[in-house]
Design a protein around this motif. Structure first.
Motif, PDB file in Angstrom:
ATOM      1  N   HIS A  38      -4.536  -3.892  -6.751  1.00 29.92           N
ATOM      2  CA  HIS A  38      -5.873  -4.259  -5.961  1.00 29.92           C
ATOM      3  C   HIS A  38      -5.215  -3.822  -4.618  1.00 29.92           C
ATOM      4  CE1 HIS A  38      -8.176  -6.676  -9.019  1.00 29.92           C
ATOM      5  NE2 HIS A  38      -7.562  -5.467  -9.577  1.00 29.92           N
ATOM      6  N   MET A  39      -5.470  -2.554  -4.228  1.00 34.06           N
ATOM      7  CA  MET A  39      -4.852  -2.199  -2.739  1.00 34.06           C
ATOM      8  C   MET A  39      -5.804  -2.951  -1.839  1.00 34.06           C
ATOM      9  SD  MET A  39      -3.806   1.700  -3.385  1.00 34.06           S
ATOM     10  CE  MET A  39      -2.621   1.767  -1.919  1.00 34.06           C
ATOM     11  N   GLN A  40      -5.379  -3.113  -0.782  1.00 35.16           N
ATOM     12  CA  GLN A  40      -6.272  -3.912   0.387  1.00 35.16           C
ATOM     13  C   GLN A  40      -6.063  -3.311   1.809  1.00 35.16           C
ATOM     14  OE1 GLN A  40      -7.455  -7.164  -0.506  1.00 35.16           O
ATOM     15  NE2 GLN A  40      -6.763  -6.849  -2.764  1.00 35.16           N
ATOM     16  N   VAL A  41      -7.181  -3.269   2.494  1.00 32.94           N
ATOM     17  CA  VAL A  41      -7.344  -2.560   3.652  1.00 32.94           C
ATOM     18  C   VAL A  41      -6.715  -3.589   4.833  1.00 32.94           C
ATOM     19  CG1 VAL A  41      -8.981  -2.083   5.342  1.00 32.94           C
ATOM     20  CG2 VAL A  41      -9.616  -1.508   2.969  1.00 32.94           C
ATOM     21  N   VAL A  42      -5.796  -3.087   5.550  1.00 30.18           N
ATOM     22  CA  VAL A  42      -5.094  -3.849   6.648  1.00 30.18           C
ATOM     23  C   VAL A  42      -5.554  -3.196   7.756  1.00 30.18           C
ATOM     24  CG1 VAL A  42      -2.869  -4.431   7.278  1.00 30.18           C
ATOM     25  CG2 VAL A  42      -3.193  -4.066   5.136  1.00 30.18           C
ATOM     26  N   GLU A  43      -5.832  -4.106   8.782  1.00 27.69           N
ATOM     27  CA  GLU A  43      -6.037  -3.712  10.092  1.00 27.69           C
ATOM     28  C   GLU A  43      -4.911  -4.550  11.139  1.00 27.69           C
ATOM     29  OE1 GLU A  43      -7.573  -1.807  12.317  1.00 27.69           O
ATOM     30  OE2 GLU A  43      -9.497  -2.354  11.962  1.00 27.69           O
ATOM     31  N   TRP A  44      -4.595  -3.806  11.980  1.00 27.13           N
ATOM     32  CA  TRP A  44      -3.671  -4.451  13.062  1.00 27.13           C
ATOM     33  C   TRP A  44      -4.176  -5.319  13.882  1.00 27.13           C
ATOM     34  CZ3 TRP A  44      -2.536  -3.409  18.203  1.00 27.13           C
ATOM     35  CH2 TRP A  44      -1.499  -4.217  18.808  1.00 27.13           C
TER      36      TRP A  44
ATOM     37  N   ASN B 294       0.831  -1.272  -0.138  1.00 31.65           N
ATOM     38  CA  ASN B 294      -0.090   0.066  -0.172  1.00 31.65           C
ATOM     39  C   ASN B 294       0.687   1.421   0.045  1.00 31.65           C
ATOM     40  OD1 ASN B 294      -2.373  -1.352  -0.126  1.00 31.65           O
ATOM     41  ND2 ASN B 294      -2.722  -1.033   2.128  1.00 31.65           N
ATOM     42  N   LEU B 295       1.909   1.314   0.856  1.00 31.53           N
ATOM     43  CA  LEU B 295       2.894   2.430   0.775  1.00 31.53           C
ATOM     44  C   LEU B 295       3.378   2.663  -0.414  1.00 31.53           C
ATOM     45  CD1 LEU B 295       4.150   4.572   2.770  1.00 31.53           C
ATOM     46  CD2 LEU B 295       6.120   2.969   3.245  1.00 31.53           C
TER      47      LEU B 295
END
Lengths: 199, 764
Positions: free
Chosen positions: B593-599, B345-346
């Protein structure tokens, strides 16, 4: 100016000991390594640096000067060879004379051994085994111009002080550009002689 | 041979005495330069795949190594590479098949016929009683790609079992999963040489200096040209020591850190809006999620200053060209895929893709970690990276293999899941090929229980590994120098290994053994391969037209070029060293395809009893489970035993016995006290067998998508220990005795403080 030689760059050393293994593989020393790794900041960081023979030029090879058996030859191109097997008596004078702590004694063979700049390779135009394989370039073999072409602006030193004595060497060290100071202080301070503090 | 003992007390004052090199003792060392030949090949170890020459004497035996000016390594070699040749003619080599009817009996050497017949009988017996899926296969990522192709085909066509997986599951599957989700293609985007062109290099969770030493020349090269170096690692490694910014974050907090970087990038408008608009999907959701991670929140989670997070974000995003490389440090987690996605993503948000000096890469641990999964060895993949659950992909492969689609089993389970299935007796028989799960899998007691429950277990290897020592049948197979084949390195560059010597009498190639077993199981017509060349030709055809296209790569081209990066669809195609240069990914829409990331917090919770993080990793002298490197004296001497690295604030002194306790068990290690680690974290190198195994302590929690184990973080405590256990010598077959010299250092009670340079020796 110095010719083709080894440049030691501690800032690039990762302590992997590839040089130690490579030295063991070269044809000069038959399975024994003539390099050791030093850790100047042990316990605080992983800093390390390889120590090879510095091939002293002035005074010419203290190890050879003190050898009572005249076993250590200095070639015309400034390479200080390891002891001649037919002459060496294993007395370890050279070990005590070396300001950089390089020569080693094989107790079984009563023989001194040290880095001879891979004479079997350099005589044929190849780089010494340690500098050939060094994964990071902490050991570089070539001229200072070749080194600077690869690492622009790099500063090197080939003279070191030990107390009042200045030793000029055939092998050079890379020194931080912002801390250029010649000669480079070498060796450890003497703090004790025969159990007496002299600091 | 009489060897006088070396008595240090006899040494003259100030003398440095030799320590024995071990492995090949110094007085047995030989350099037969007359009539020697140099065989060009590559190192058998890590994913860098350095070029080397093996020195072969007049008698046809490998006796040494010579550096090779290959494009990847330009003569450089690490200590593993230099010493690798010593295992080819090592006295521990297995030279005859071993067999025993039960684990209570000793092994006896048997003929190949008996070992193969017995194995085939056991396969038939177990499958007849419990179904085809009751027999499993576990491959390895140190095998040539041809052999990994055969492993996958053998499991599905000869065993007819869904249960096949490989030890790359313990390596870089998180990165593979993330790359596939984001880009539709599973490999690093850039060649190593692009590192030299970047302005900012971010290395996350990778001890490059010890795990991939030869890659350091690229890192230092970038630094020489003025690139900023950012290292994210809980320990001050050799690379971190010289970085412009070293982020010593708490293990298991990587995605919070990378989300916070993205937060700063968005807030300070450092993102590349044009690139994001033209080349990505999912940006809105990713952006919204990143806004939930201000640097202050991430700072609290990660245990690093918020100002450092801001500084890293600015340095990376403002650089004209930036790159991110990562390895197991962020991948070995129960959120390994998310960690890798947060790095992607970065890179995508800042437009750092598809350009010289801008992109991302994952640094492969095993030699063929990249190629090992491309051709069907992984539970859910068919050759060419095809999905085993995709009807069209199944049809294509069945056509090449000459079987009905109904005969092709569905996807199986992952390596650690298979161990649990063994414990439940769902899997009752297993063939393991060149892997050593007794050392390499987490939570050792569970692994041992699983393998002990097996009714039948066969292993392929060239040394008797800890796992093979527990088997019923052991097949002695060739080393990398006794066969030819290809591997794909961390850049997805396919390189060819060449045969340097004939195998010892009694040793066969893995290809031969697999084909013989297939013949006995009634599938001989599908496995009529004389050697690697025939297998490679089928592999090329099986990959044609896929994302992992190898069709244009031939042995001849590899020998001429020194390596070709896939995809390479035709024999006049130059290969693809850099991906996405045309701005298109491998997804049908061509977008990232950017993906949402949750820690999420790590699975093993901290509490008053287990307040510290235990993290694990490798050392420069050892490779993977150590089955190979723990037998080479020079490497053993360099790292004779594992230790526990702890901060001085815990009050231990160097060499003190320290008991490390987790919820799986406890073991005692000598302390290596250093300021180069966080006070809340301890580190143990994880290459040794019990009772010196970090993997007796690590947790077998898995990432839900990649199924990689969480080696890099679990809760622990430390307390004063009693006796430091000795490292067991590696197992050997009956009649084989290891060099005594190689054992010399193994009982040394102190950690290698001086060799590693990390300990607090008494300082004046």
């Amino acid at each position: 100016m110095m010719g083709r030689t080894i440049f030691i760059d501690p800032g690039r050393c990762i302590g992997c000991q590839a040089c130690v293994s490579a030295c063991r593989e070269c044809d000069s020393h038959r399975g024994k390594s003539m390099i050791h790794l030093d850790y100047p900041d042990e316990g605080h960081s992983v800093a390390s640096l390889p120590t090879v023979c510095m091939h002293c030029e002035d005074p010419v090879a203290p190890c050879a000067e003190v050898c009572p058996a005249d076993a250590i030859l200095v070639t015309a191109d400034g390479v200080v060879q390891q002891a001649d097997t037919t002459r060496c008596i294993g007395c370890a004078n050279c070990v005590n004379a070396c300001p950089f702590g390089v020569p080693k004694i094989d107790l079984q063979a009563k023989l001194q051994m040290k880095c001879n700049l891979c004479y079997d390779r350099t005589a044929y135009g190849l780089a010494p085994m340690c500098a050939t394989v060094c994964p990071t370039g902490a050991l570089f073999y070539g001229t200072v111009e070749e080194l600077r072409a690869e690492r622009p602006g790099v500063q090197v030193a080939d003279s070191f002080t030990f107390g009042d004595v200045v030793v000029s060497t055939g092998v050079a060290m890379v020194v931080p550009a912002d801390k250029v100071q010649w000669p480079v202080p070498g060796g450890l301070p003497i703090v004790e002689v025969n159990g007496r503090t002299v600091r | 041979m009489n060897r006088l003992p070396l008595d240090p007390s006899l040494a003259p004052p100030g003398t440095r005495t030799f320590r024995d090199a071990g492995g090949i003792p110094a007085d047995q060392w030989r350099a037969d330069q007359d009539g020697e030949t140099l065989v060009p090949t590559h190192c058998c170890f890590c994913g860098v795949q350095c070029g080397m020459y093996l020195r072969v004497d007049k008698g046809g035996k490998v006796f040494g190594v010579e550096p090779r000016n290959h494009d990847i390594n330009r003569m450089r070699l690490c200590p593993k590479g230099i010493n690798a040749y010593q295992q080819i003619n090592h006295p521990d080599r297995l030279t005859a098949p071993l067999l025993r009817r039960s684990r209570d009996e000793p092994f006896r050497e048997v003929s190949w016929e008996e070992a193969l017949d017995h194995t085939a009988d056991e396969v038939r017996r177990i499958q007849a009683a419990h179904g085809n899926d009751a027999f499993g296969l576990l491959g390895g990522a140190s095998l040539f790609s041809e052999k990994t192709y055969l492993v996958g085909k053998f499991a599905r066509v000869a065993l007819k079992s869904r249960h096949v997986d490989y030890n790359g599951r313990l390596c870089m599957v998180s990165a593979a999963g993330a790359n596939k989700l984001a880009f539709g293609i599973d490999r690093a985007a850039n060649p190593f040489s692009d590192i030299l062109l970047t302005d900012c290099l971010l290395i996350a969770g990778s001890n490059v200096g010890e795990c991939f030493p030869v890659m350091t020349q690229y890192v230092w090269g970038a630094r020489d040209r003025g690139a900023s170096l950012i290292v994210v690692d809980p320990r001050e490694t050799a690379i971190a020591r010289t970085a412009d910014i070293h982020v010593a974050l708490k293990p298991g907090t990587d995605s919070a850190f990378f989300n916070a970087l993205l937060h700063v990038v968005i807030k300070e408008e450092l993102d590349d809006e044009a690139y994001v608009g033209a080349h990505t999907t999912g940006w809105e959701e990713v952006r919204d999620k990143a806004m939930e991670y201000p640097p202050e929140r991430a700072a609290e989670i990660c245990g690093v200053p918020a100002s450092q997070i801001v500084e890293v974000a600015r340095t990376f995003a403002r650089a004209p060209k930036a790159m991110a490389w990562h390895a197991r440090g962020i991948e070995h987690h129960s959120q390994g895929v998310e960690n890798c996605l947060s790095v992607i993503n970065l890179c995508a948000a800042t437009g750092n893709l598809g350009k010289p000096g801008a992109g991302y890469g994952t640094i492969t641990g095993q030699g063929n970690g990249q190629g090992g999964r491309e051709h069907g060895q992984k539970a859910d993949l068919l050759p060419g990276g095809r999905s085993i659950m995709n009807a069209e992909h199944r049809r294509q492969i069945c056509e090449i293999w000459g079987i009905e689609e109904s005969e092709l089993p569905p996807a199986g389970t992952s390596m650690m899941e298979m161990v649990h299935q063994m414990r439940r007796q769902e899997i009752r028989g297993l063939i393991g090929i060149c892997n050593n799960p007794f050392v390499s899998l987490p939570n050792y007691s569970t692994v041992k229980e699983g393998y002990d429950t097996l009714e039948f277990h066969a292993q392929f290897d060239f040394f008797l590994s800890e796992t093979a020592a527990n088997a019923h049948v052991v097949f002695p197979v060739t080393t990398w120098a006794e066969d030819e084949g290809v591997m794909a390195n961390a850049e997805a560059r396919v390189v060819k290994h060449n045969k340097a010597q004939e195998p010892p009498a009694g040793v066969r190639t893995d290809t031969w053994v697999i084909c013989q077993l297939a013949q006995r199981l009634g599938a001989g017509d599908k496995f009529a391969f004389a050697g690697s060349r025939e297998v490679f030709d089928e592999l090329r055809r099986a990959s044609a037209g896929t994302v992992n296209d190898y069709y244009g790569i031939t042995y001849q081209r590899l020998e001429e070029t020194g390596g070709i990066a896939w995809p390479c669809p035709s024999t006049d195609h130059p290969g693809t060293p850099r991906l996405f240069e045309d701005g298109r990914t491998a997804h049908p829409d061509g977008r990232i395809h950017m993906q949402v990331v949750e820690w999420h917090p790590p699975v093993d919770p901290y509490d008053d009893e287990h307040p510290l993080s235990l993290t694990t990793g490798r050392t420069v002298a050892h490779f993977l489970s150590g089955n190979q490197t723990r037998r080479l004296g020079a490497l053993v001497e360099q790292t004779p035993r594992p230790w526990v690295e702890i901060h001085p604030s815990h009050g231990f002194r160097n060499g003190d016995p320290v008991r490390v306790v987790t919820r799986r068990g406890s073991e005692v290690f000598p302390a290596l006290v250093t300021e180069a680690i966080r006070p809340d974290t301890v580190f143990i190198p994880y290459h040794w067998p019990v009772p010196t195994a970090a993997n007796a302590l690590t947790i077998d929690a898995l990432d839900p998508r990649s199924k990689i184990p969480e080696y890099k973080v679990c809760a622990c405590r430390i307390e004063p220990g009693d006796r430091i256990a000795e490292v067991p010598a590696p197992p050997t077959a009956p009649g084989h005795v290891a060099y005594p010299a190689a054992q010399v250092s193994r009982t040394d009670p102190l950690p290698p403080t001086s060799p590693q340079g990390r300990g607090t020796a008494e300082r004046g």
